[in-house]
Design an enzyme around this catalytic site. Structure first.
Site, mmCIF file in Angstrom:
data_model
loop_
_atom_site.group_PDB
_atom_site.id
_atom_site.type_symbol
_atom_site.label_atom_id
_atom_site.label_comp_id
_atom_site.label_asym_id
_atom_site.label_seq_id
_atom_site.Cartn_x
_atom_site.Cartn_y
_atom_site.Cartn_z
ATOM 1 N N GLU A 1 -7.388 7.944 1.204
ATOM 2 C CA GLU A 1 -8.433 6.908 0.402
ATOM 3 C C GLU A 1 -8.787 5.733 1.350
ATOM 4 O O GLU A 1 -7.986 5.340 2.338
ATOM 5 C CB GLU A 1 -7.247 6.214 -0.502
ATOM 6 N N ASP B 1 -6.247 -6.252 -6.725
ATOM 7 C CA ASP B 1 -5.731 -6.294 -5.446
ATOM 8 C C ASP B 1 -4.638 -7.401 -5.076
ATOM 9 O O ASP B 1 -5.132 -8.416 -5.309
ATOM 10 C CB ASP B 1 -6.435 -6.045 -4.242
ATOM 11 N N TYR C 1 -4.696 9.211 -10.701
ATOM 12 C CA TYR C 1 -4.243 8.410 -10.156
ATOM 13 C C TYR C 1 -3.220 7.581 -11.278
ATOM 14 O O TYR C 1 -3.709 6.737 -11.927
ATOM 15 C CB TYR C 1 -5.070 7.301 -9.421
#
Lengths: 277, 404
Positions: free
Chosen positions: A51, A62, A177
């Protein structure tokens, strides 16, 4: 190479009865040249899927490690065009390792969804994960990706209950995911038992391979997840190491990352054998 | 007044879009919560008990309705249209922000949430959130850019007095946009018990809609007040815009009144030609940030650029999606005022009316000073005085070269 590196790679891992290791690095971190060397060394170190983070000024999902990675990359002048060029160079020597771009929608929107899909496909990208583009808003990107044979990888989370999951899975492709903890990247780790339960629930709803990420830092944590999931994603721990090495101006950053990834790969690839033994 | 066949007040659509703007661009972890919030809000809107409690708090706790004040000396000084000020600076906590916070904390309680978070720029929304959190006995964390903490010290102390934890955000430009990033990170981590009180009419659907709805009390009151006072609607509405909650609150009830000209004032900082401004309509492009598609200050690669304004409350690279749409369709006219224009507006109101305005509405006052003289003496302007200036006296002193 087949049009679908992702399905080929997941099939090969399944045939070998092992989980895949998915590694995340931010493109251009700490600079493009070093980043290209890191990328080139990942497959040999044991990364099954790569990735690549597309840097963004405001990475809301994040944690601190990847936020700093994004800022290092942007400070070094990384643009989406340069990220795609880096992947094109990588493909000259590796046409098998799947590459998934991960990032936020605005840089893609600014680039233009159709132009993005065209150039990403030409560069050898296999799919993308757009963190702030839930299924409800994906209509602006999906047609372009689909027409170029690129996957839009969807995210399932601990909040994806039975009511929500069908929306997530509708149109999902490549792999699923699973975000193991509600939180930002690099946060606390999920308990292995919770992950096992979640993976079983997802498996009942989809045939897509399940990759588990968020909060996976050490080989031990990675092995615990590899026992249950089709793939384990490690990102913040690697980005943290790159940041620390960049801080001390180390000249062997790719070698350090390779050693870290090799340790993770051993743990992930052997997890099921050791569990069985 | 002819009712238009298609009301401009009907948005957003079922998916939270105002034309091409708005939407729900959030991480998947937040999607179920956003959908829950939408459901809870739809139910609350239909519940008379919700409105009764909201109205009671607005009257007795916030101090509404706020006066619509005829600024006689300001009007005489400008020599044109009659200027009325909607006095939302007289609300409890000194700004319009509390209108929205009261509404959202009632929703939070309805949804069984036990912890409150918010972002703040100037600190007005942080103070209003800390206030309602104290009033309802809920723990509260406020994210504030480290740079804003430096320039808004009085509000930081207020929030702490009210029992809130103020977390300094050191990332990025260390201002409002970074505070919002950090609040979103907290929210995604604590979805199970946390309610995020967004302070402006932006963010993922349904926030732009519900913040607007809670702020339209401003425009609804102003409409009734001017009809009572003057027997007719105003010719012009003026309000300053950062995210745009005070402006949409004033404007929205008038959107279908064709004879009412509406002007929003963006902060053009050191000038639109300098890159040091916060005018996302004048200087931005459509993009996606903080959960919505809207007009954003960004570079050609889609990286968000830093905004600048002397007013911490306007120092944001985006704008609420409904404003982006009203701009696109041309119903609302958007102009701008610079830092120095705002300082002049600030001084003008102090001198002529004995009211110290916040730097945010000082931008609107600068526009009033520009436009009123061009209008006839029988014409009427309503400007939104959305905050009082106590919090800004240090910033103004520094800008005027005064050592305190």
């Amino acid at each position: 190479m087949s049009a679908d590196r992702l399905s080929a790679r997941f099939a090969a891992c399944a045939a070998a009865n092992r989980a895949a290791l998915v590694t995340f690095v931010t493109a251009g971190d700490p600079d493009l040249a070093t980043s290209a060397e890191i990328l080139a060394a990942l497959p040999a170190a044991g990364a099954d899927v790569i990735e690549i983070g597309m840097p963004f000024t405001d990475p809301m999902a994040d944690g601190p490690a990847i936020q700093r990675g994004n800022l290092r990359s942007l400070a070094a002048g990384t643009t989406l065009r340069k990220v795609l060029a880096m992947v094109r160079d990588f493909r000259a020597s590796d046409d098998a390792t799947p590459i998934v771009l991960m990032g936020y929608f605005n840089p893609i929107l600014a680039f233009g969804p159709e132009r993005f899909a065209t150039e990403a496909k030409a560069a050898g990208i296999d799919g993308c994960i757009v963190v702030d583009l839930p299924p409800e808003e994906a209509g602006e990107l999906v047609p372009a990706l689909t027409s170029h044979g690129l996957h839009l990888v969807r995210l399932a989370t601990p909040t994806s209950d039975a009511q929500r999951l069908p929306a997530v899975l509708s149109g999902a492709s490549g792999f699923l995911y699973y975000v193991a903890v509600a939180g930002v990247t690099g946060a606390n780790s999920a308990a292995a038992t919770d992950v096992a339960t979640a993976v079983a629930r997802l498996k009942a709803a989809t045939d897509l391979p399940i990759a588990v990420g968020f909060g996976v830092r050490t080989p031990e944590q990675a092995a615990a997840i590899a026992a249950h999931a089709d793939a384990v994603v490690v990102g913040s721990a690697i980005v943290d190491a790159i940041g620390a090495a960049a801080e001390e101006r180390a000249n062997d950053i790719p070698a350090r990352v390779s050693a870290q990834v090799a340790a993770l790969a051993r743990a992930v690839h052997n997890a099921r054998q050791e569990k069985a033994a | 007044m002819n009712a238009p066949t298609t009301s401009l007040r009907a948005g957003p659509d079922a998916n939270g879009h105002f034309g091409q703007f708005g939407g729900r661009y959030v991480a998947e972890t937040l999607m179920p919560l956003i959908l829950d919030l939408e459901k809870a809000y739809t139910e609350a809107k239909a519940d008379p008990a919700f409105h009764a409690e909201l109205d009671d708090l607005l009257k007795h706790y916030v101090g509404r309705p706020s006066p619509l004040y005829f600024a006689e000396r300001l009007t005489a000084e400008l020599g044109g249209a009659k200027v009325y000020l909607k006095r939302d600076e007289l609300n409890h906590t000194g700004a319009h922000k509390i209108n929205n916070c009261i509404g959202q904390i009632l929703l939070a309680r309805r949804m069984g949430k036990t912890r409150i978070i918010a972002e703040t720029g100037a600190g007005q929304h942080g103070v209003a959130t800390a206030t309602v959190a104290a009033r309802f006995g809920l723990p509260c964390t406020i994210y504030m850019g480290a740079r804003d903490i430096e320039r808004q010290a009085p509000n930081v102390f207020r929030m702490k007095l009210l029992g809130a934890e103020v977390k300094a955000v050191e990332s990025g430009s260390r201002t409002l946009k970074d505070a919002m990033n950090e609040a979103l990170r907290d929210w995604v981590t604590n979805v199970h018990d946390t309610f995020y009180i967004i302070g402006t009419a932006a963010g993922p659907h349904p926030y732009p809609e519900l913040v607007r709805d809670f702020q339209t009390v401003i425009g609804k009151e102003a409409r009734a007040q001017i009809l009572e006072r003057e027997g007719r609607l105003p010719d012009l509405l003026v309000a300053s815009i950062g995210g745009g909650s005070n402006a949409i609150g004033l404007f929205h009830p008038f959107l279908d009144d064709d004879g009412v000209r509406i002007v929003g004032i963006e902060a053009s900082g050191k000038g639109l030609d300098t890159h040091e401004h916060a005018a996302s309509l004048a200087g931005g492009r459509a993009g996606v940030l903080h959960g919505n598609k809207t007009m954003l200050l960004q570079d050609e690669d889609g990286q968000i650029t830093e905004a600048h304004s002397i007013s911490a409350g306007l120092d944001y690279p985006g704008i609420g999606p409904e404003h982006a749409w009203l701009h696109a369709i041309g119903r609302v006219e958007y102009q701008s005022a610079t830092d120095s224009d705002a300082l002049e507006g600030f001084k003008l109101l102090c001198r002529t009316e004995g009211i110290i305005p916040a730097l945010e509405p000082s931008h609107a006052l600068a526009a009033v000073a520009r436009i009123a003289p061009t209008m006839g003496k029988d014409q009427i302007i309503i400007a939104n005085l959305c905050g009082r200036g106590d919090k800004d006296i240090f910033t103004v002193a520094a800008a005027l070269g005064v050592v305190m």
